[in-house]
Design a protein around this motif. Sequence first.
Motif, PDB file in Angstrom:
ATOM      1  N   ARG A  84      22.008 -33.753  -8.668  1.00 47.04           N
ATOM      2  CA  ARG A  84      20.659 -34.344  -8.738  1.00 47.04           C
ATOM      3  C   ARG A  84      20.269 -34.983  -7.410  1.00 47.04           C
ATOM      4  NH1 ARG A  84      19.430 -39.650  -9.807  1.00 47.04           N
ATOM      5  NH2 ARG A  84      17.222 -40.042 -10.248  1.00 47.04           N
ATOM      6  N   ALA A  85      21.178 -35.783  -6.826  1.00 43.39           N
ATOM      7  CA  ALA A  85      20.867 -36.459  -5.570  1.00 43.39           C
ATOM      8  C   ALA A  85      20.531 -35.445  -4.481  1.00 43.39           C
ATOM      9  CB  ALA A  85      22.040 -37.333  -5.143  1.00 43.39           C
ATOM     10  N   LYS A  86      21.300 -34.382  -4.400  1.00 46.99           N
ATOM     11  CA  LYS A  86      21.043 -33.330  -3.417  1.00 46.99           C
ATOM     12  C   LYS A  86      19.672 -32.715  -3.632  1.00 46.99           C
ATOM     13  CE  LYS A  86      21.888 -30.051  -0.359  1.00 46.99           C
ATOM     14  NZ  LYS A  86      21.909 -30.329   1.088  1.00 46.99           N
ATOM     15  N   ALA A  87      19.353 -32.386  -4.868  1.00 43.75           N
ATOM     16  CA  ALA A  87      18.081 -31.728  -5.170  1.00 43.75           C
ATOM     17  C   ALA A  87      16.887 -32.636  -4.919  1.00 43.75           C
ATOM     18  CB  ALA A  87      18.088 -31.246  -6.624  1.00 43.75           C
ATOM     19  N   CYS A  88      17.075 -33.943  -5.097  1.00 42.34           N
ATOM     20  CA  CYS A  88      15.986 -34.901  -4.876  1.00 42.34           C
ATOM     21  C   CYS A  88      15.759 -35.171  -3.384  1.00 42.34           C
ATOM     22  CB  CYS A  88      16.278 -36.219  -5.591  1.00 42.34           C
ATOM     23  SG  CYS A  88      16.116 -36.139  -7.390  1.00 42.34           S
ATOM     24  N   ALA A 137      13.023 -31.419  -8.272  1.00 44.05           N
ATOM     25  CA  ALA A 137      12.182 -30.802  -7.236  1.00 44.05           C
ATOM     26  C   ALA A 137      10.879 -31.580  -7.076  1.00 44.05           C
ATOM     27  CB  ALA A 137      11.892 -29.351  -7.599  1.00 44.05           C
ATOM     28  N   GLU A 138      10.338 -32.094  -8.178  1.00 46.56           N
ATOM     29  CA  GLU A 138       9.126 -32.909  -8.105  1.00 46.56           C
ATOM     30  C   GLU A 138       9.374 -34.192  -7.324  1.00 46.56           C
ATOM     31  OE1 GLU A 138       6.873 -31.788 -12.314  1.00 46.56           O
ATOM     32  OE2 GLU A 138       8.262 -33.475 -12.250  1.00 46.56           O
ATOM     33  N   VAL A 139      10.516 -34.832  -7.592  1.00 43.34           N
ATOM     34  CA  VAL A 139      10.857 -36.074  -6.891  1.00 43.34           C
ATOM     35  C   VAL A 139      10.916 -35.828  -5.387  1.00 43.34           C
ATOM     36  CG1 VAL A 139      12.715 -37.747  -6.504  1.00 43.34           C
ATOM     37  CG2 VAL A 139      12.036 -37.154  -8.835  1.00 43.34           C
ATOM     38  N   LYS A 140      11.556 -34.736  -4.982  1.00 38.36           N
ATOM     39  CA  LYS A 140      11.638 -34.407  -3.556  1.00 38.36           C
ATOM     40  C   LYS A 140      10.246 -34.163  -2.977  1.00 38.36           C
ATOM     41  CE  LYS A 140      14.097 -31.453  -0.271  1.00 38.36           C
ATOM     42  NZ  LYS A 140      15.114 -30.377  -0.125  1.00 38.36           N
ATOM     43  N   GLN A 141       9.405 -33.497  -3.736  1.00 39.17           N
ATOM     44  CA  GLN A 141       8.040 -33.227  -3.292  1.00 39.17           C
ATOM     45  C   GLN A 141       7.252 -34.524  -3.139  1.00 39.17           C
ATOM     46  OE1 GLN A 141       5.840 -30.491  -5.826  1.00 39.17           O
ATOM     47  NE2 GLN A 141       3.893 -31.397  -5.182  1.00 39.17           N
ATOM     48  N   TRP A 142       7.408 -35.451  -4.102  1.00 38.86           N
ATOM     49  CA  TRP A 142       6.683 -36.722  -4.036  1.00 38.86           C
ATOM     50  C   TRP A 142       7.142 -37.551  -2.844  1.00 38.86           C
ATOM     51  CZ3 TRP A 142       7.896 -37.609  -9.892  1.00 38.86           C
ATOM     52  CH2 TRP A 142       7.050 -36.800 -10.659  1.00 38.86           C
ATOM     53  N   SER A 143       8.414 -37.464  -2.529  1.00 41.24           N
ATOM     54  CA  SER A 143       8.930 -38.188  -1.369  1.00 41.24           C
ATOM     55  C   SER A 143       8.172 -37.766  -0.111  1.00 41.24           C
ATOM     56  CB  SER A 143      10.426 -37.911  -1.203  1.00 41.24           C
ATOM     57  OG  SER A 143      10.935 -38.535  -0.052  1.00 41.24           O
ATOM     58  N   GLY A 144       7.954 -36.470   0.034  1.00 43.92           N
ATOM     59  CA  GLY A 144       7.185 -35.985   1.171  1.00 43.92           C
ATOM     60  C   GLY A 144       5.718 -36.324   1.060  1.00 43.92           C
ATOM     61  N   GLU A 145       5.172 -36.213  -0.135  1.00 43.64           N
ATOM     62  CA  GLU A 145       3.745 -36.494  -0.354  1.00 43.64           C
ATOM     63  C   GLU A 145       3.382 -37.920   0.020  1.00 43.64           C
ATOM     64  OE1 GLU A 145       0.774 -37.040  -4.225  1.00 43.64           O
ATOM     65  OE2 GLU A 145       2.523 -35.703  -4.379  1.00 43.64           O
ATOM     66  N   PHE A 146       4.228 -38.868  -0.353  1.00 38.29           N
ATOM     67  CA  PHE A 146       3.942 -40.279  -0.096  1.00 38.29           C
ATOM     68  C   PHE A 146       4.560 -40.788   1.204  1.00 38.29           C
ATOM     69  CE2 PHE A 146       3.290 -39.987  -4.700  1.00 38.29           C
ATOM     70  CZ  PHE A 146       2.065 -40.641  -4.830  1.00 38.29           C
ATOM     71  N   ASP A 190      18.834 -45.843 -11.791  1.00 35.62           N
ATOM     72  CA  ASP A 190      18.792 -45.928 -13.259  1.00 35.62           C
ATOM     73  C   ASP A 190      17.403 -45.569 -13.776  1.00 35.62           C
ATOM     74  OD1 ASP A 190      21.430 -46.758 -13.184  1.00 35.62           O
ATOM     75  OD2 ASP A 190      20.918 -48.870 -13.179  1.00 35.62           O
ATOM     76  N   SER A 191      16.944 -44.386 -13.410  1.00 34.34           N
ATOM     77  CA  SER A 191      15.607 -43.930 -13.761  1.00 34.34           C
ATOM     78  C   SER A 191      15.381 -43.956 -15.270  1.00 34.34           C
ATOM     79  CB  SER A 191      15.384 -42.513 -13.244  1.00 34.34           C
ATOM     80  OG  SER A 191      14.165 -41.987 -13.719  1.00 34.34           O
ATOM     81  N   LEU A 192      14.204 -44.438 -15.677  1.00 27.19           N
ATOM     82  CA  LEU A 192      13.805 -44.449 -17.081  1.00 27.19           C
ATOM     83  C   LEU A 192      12.854 -43.294 -17.401  1.00 27.19           C
ATOM     84  CD1 LEU A 192      13.192 -48.289 -17.570  1.00 27.19           C
ATOM     85  CD2 LEU A 192      15.209 -46.956 -18.205  1.00 27.19           C
ATOM     86  N   ASP A 193      12.638 -42.415 -16.435  1.00 29.10           N
ATOM     87  CA  ASP A 193      11.764 -41.274 -16.646  1.00 29.10           C
ATOM     88  C   ASP A 193      12.374 -40.356 -17.702  1.00 29.10           C
ATOM     89  OD1 ASP A 193      10.466 -38.604 -16.196  1.00 29.10           O
ATOM     90  OD2 ASP A 193       9.449 -39.731 -14.607  1.00 29.10           O
ATOM     91  N   PRO A 194      11.600 -39.933 -18.709  1.00 31.06           N
ATOM     92  CA  PRO A 194      12.167 -39.077 -19.762  1.00 31.06           C
ATOM     93  C   PRO A 194      12.680 -37.729 -19.244  1.00 31.06           C
ATOM     94  CG  PRO A 194       9.766 -39.236 -19.944  1.00 31.06           C
ATOM     95  CD  PRO A 194      10.197 -40.269 -18.962  1.00 31.06           C
ATOM     96  N   ARG A 195      12.265 -37.343 -18.031  1.00 31.80           N
ATOM     97  CA  ARG A 195      12.696 -36.060 -17.467  1.00 31.80           C
ATOM     98  C   ARG A 195      13.710 -36.261 -16.341  1.00 31.80           C
ATOM     99  NH1 ARG A 195       8.396 -33.356 -14.916  1.00 31.80           N
ATOM    100  NH2 ARG A 195       9.651 -31.443 -15.089  1.00 31.80           N
ATOM    101  N   ALA A 196      14.293 -37.445 -16.273  1.00 37.16           N
ATOM    102  CA  ALA A 196      15.129 -37.815 -15.123  1.00 37.16           C
ATOM    103  C   ALA A 196      16.244 -36.827 -14.821  1.00 37.16           C
ATOM    104  CB  ALA A 196      15.719 -39.207 -15.331  1.00 37.16           C
TER     105      ALA A 196
END
Length: 356
Positions: free
Chosen positions: A112-116, A71-80, A58-64
Amino acid sequence: MRRREFLGAALALPAAAAMPDKIGIGYNTYCLRGLKMTDRQHFEQAAAWKLDALFLQDSLDPRAMEPAHWAEVKQWSGEFGLHLETGGGGILPKTPDLWEANLKQFRRNIERAKACGSPLVRGVLAGFRHELPLPTIEANMELAIKVLRAVRNEVMDAGLKVAVEVHKDFQAWEHKEIIETAGKEFVGTYLDTGNPVFTIEDPLLTLETLAPYTMTFHLRDSVVYEHPDGIAVQWVPLGEGTIDFHKIIARARQLLRPEVRIYIKPITGRPITVLPVRDEAWWAKWYPKARAAEYARFVALAKRGRPYEKPVVQEDVTGRVAPAPYQAALAYQQKEHMERSIRYAREVLKLGIRSA
């Protein structure tokens, strides 16, 4: 063998004998909703707590819902270095005219789930048993199966599975029937230990029933106790309620697949709910096929419980906006209760891979 058949066979592999000694833990972002954090801030918080995973719910991010953000979410997953799981909300249409709109949103959540980079897409059937859209439990189970089958191709092509959350709607045996009938090659369980008490069920029984289908495991504690009007239930920080998490984690280690992550999910600040278990009409309407032996386990749980006596701000009521001072107190409480719960998971239950 066609691609979908191959994916189905891979996703339906039998469970391993036991989970590893070190089990990765994360937190469920819904629990910090009062802080109104962006997705990036959730990644930063999970990293600061030295967790292993993050469940973006239930993301509250305005760009959810923007593909570029996925793509950013997937990148952050790897970054962190955080395993990520996510998905959407309700999947049952509340009225027949919402059928197409619901399916459209469901398919969007799959995309969305796939892309993340999530291995699953979360879905929930209903908020409460009494909010199910059709007159009978059986009719609602059939509706759930119909909805799930309608997105089977999209889920299989994405290489995902639908993780149906154990919510305040169906009992474990009903969830099992929905999964088995819809197709366990693409449907599994999002197991939440906090919701079964609202369906007069011991969470340990829920685990034992749904372990073969469980893809993601979320820990939430409750007080459960006898009340003059029935049996009272209320969510509390992990380790502070009636539920025996030593037994639950011991059984989880025996029954769940090794790749399953555990998420800490305290949702607190809500008032008690009293289940009217002495009302014959209530049983006839909502639990006409309840199983006596399973209910007996829930009663035994209630007999061991007692009300929650620690200080708590009890103003987080669904459907009502709290006054500004209460919102600030709730936000503080949500983070503090999450930290207490994570500490309990690490120090008492010995969960987590990264050290704090």
